[in-house]
Write a protein that holds these residues in place. Structure first.
Motif, PDB file in Angstrom:
ATOM      1  N   GLU A 128       0.830  -1.213   0.000  1.00  0.00           N
ATOM      2  CA  GLU A 128       0.000   0.000   0.000  1.00  0.00           C
ATOM      3  C   GLU A 128       0.867   1.265   0.000  1.00  0.00           C
ATOM      4  N   GLU A 129       1.921   1.265   0.787  1.00  0.00           N
ATOM      5  CA  GLU A 129       2.825   2.425   0.818  1.00  0.00           C
ATOM      6  C   GLU A 129       3.505   2.630  -0.538  1.00  0.00           C
ATOM      7  N   ARG A 131       2.275   1.733  -3.417  1.00  0.00           N
ATOM      8  CA  ARG A 131       1.228   2.227  -4.311  1.00  0.00           C
ATOM      9  C   ARG A 131       1.056   3.732  -4.143  1.00  0.00           C
ATOM     10  N   LYS A 132       1.041   4.190  -2.883  1.00  0.00           N
ATOM     11  CA  LYS A 132       0.902   5.630  -2.611  1.00  0.00           C
ATOM     12  C   LYS A 132       2.080   6.413  -3.198  1.00  0.00           C
ATOM     13  N   ARG A 134       3.927   5.573  -5.773  1.00  0.00           N
ATOM     14  CA  ARG A 134       3.763   5.575  -7.236  1.00  0.00           C
ATOM     15  C   ARG A 134       2.685   6.579  -7.649  1.00  0.00           C
ATOM     16  N   ASP A 135       1.562   6.592  -6.900  1.00  0.00           N
ATOM     17  CA  ASP A 135       0.482   7.531  -7.221  1.00  0.00           C
ATOM     18  C   ASP A 135       0.942   8.975  -7.087  1.00  0.00           C
ATOM     19  N   THR A 136       1.766   9.239  -6.071  1.00  0.00           N
ATOM     20  CA  THR A 136       2.228  10.604  -5.807  1.00  0.00           C
ATOM     21  C   THR A 136       3.341  11.035  -6.753  1.00  0.00           C
ATOM     22  N   GLY A 138       4.789   9.006  -9.456  1.00  0.00           N
ATOM     23  CA  GLY A 138       4.865   8.384 -10.776  1.00  0.00           C
ATOM     24  C   GLY A 138       6.216   7.735 -11.003  1.00  0.00           C
ATOM     25  N   ASP A 139       6.682   7.787 -12.247  1.00  0.00           N
ATOM     26  CA  ASP A 139       7.961   7.164 -12.605  1.00  0.00           C
ATOM     27  C   ASP A 139       9.156   7.882 -11.994  1.00  0.00           C
ATOM     28  N   TYR A 152      11.704   4.543  -1.287  1.00  0.00           N
ATOM     29  CA  TYR A 152      11.131   3.631  -2.278  1.00  0.00           C
ATOM     30  C   TYR A 152      11.968   2.356  -2.413  1.00  0.00           C
TER      31      TYR A 152
END
Length: 182
Positions: A128-129, A131-132, A134-136, A138-139, A152
């Motif tokens: 979950e962390e 995912r957050k 990546r959402d914040t 991105g690449d 990361y």
């Protein structure tokens, strides 16, 4: 300065944090208690390596938000360039595994079941962390210049270790099953 002090400075280089937040961030690579963190934060502040701002909270005591100083940043940069010490591993579970032959199969299975349950909770949290992140970001999260790059790659490392430990636990459980029928 000890390694925990450098770990705290490393957390603060990314963003100002409370002592509670620092404990949460440290979890990925360091198990420290509040009783270790808060006195050390006070010492680091006295040494001029960080400062804090009191933030009022309704119904609770004010909290301190710590920020790295230029002096703290300089010391941290010098420390990062040095070779790290040999890691210290302390895991009560592994000590029990070492002497597992002293117990019965049911107790051994229970020990491994509990371990897998705890690790699966960590895996879910870590996924979950990630995912957050990546959402914040991105690449850009995979770029060393990103302020969250270190976090990361550490979360990725822990996730891989935890998944491997689950596989190892399953392998041991299979051995225990074979032993139960022999």
């Amino acid at each position: 300065m000890n390694s925990l002090a450098y770990a705290l400075l490393s957390m603060l280089v990314r963003k100002p944090c409370s002592g509670y937040e620092l404990k949460q961030l440290l979890e990925v690579f360091w198990q420290a208690k509040h009783s270790q963190i808060y006195p050390l934060l006070q010492k680091l502040e006295q040494d001029g390596l960080l400062t804090y701002e009191l933030v009022g909270q309704s119904g609770k005591p004010d909290k301190k938000i710590y920020t790295l100083t230029d002096k703290g940043l300089s010391i941290l940069k010098e420390w990062i360039a040095q070779s790290p010490a040999v890691p210290v591993i302390r895991d009560e579970f592994l000590v029990k595994v070492y002497a597992i032959w002293l117990t019965d199969i049911a107790t051994a299975k229970k020990l491994f079941d509990e371990r897998m349950r705890a690790i699966n909770e960590k895996i879910a949290y870590r996924e979950e962390e990630l995912r957050k992140m990546r959402d914040t970001f991105g690449d850009s999260i995979e770029d060393i210049a990103c302020t969250h790059f270190g976090r990361y790659i550490l979360y990725q490392r822990r996730l891989r270790q935890e998944r491997e430990e689950i596989e190892w636990c399953k392998w041991v459980m299979n051995l225990l099953e074979k032993s139960a029928f022999s």
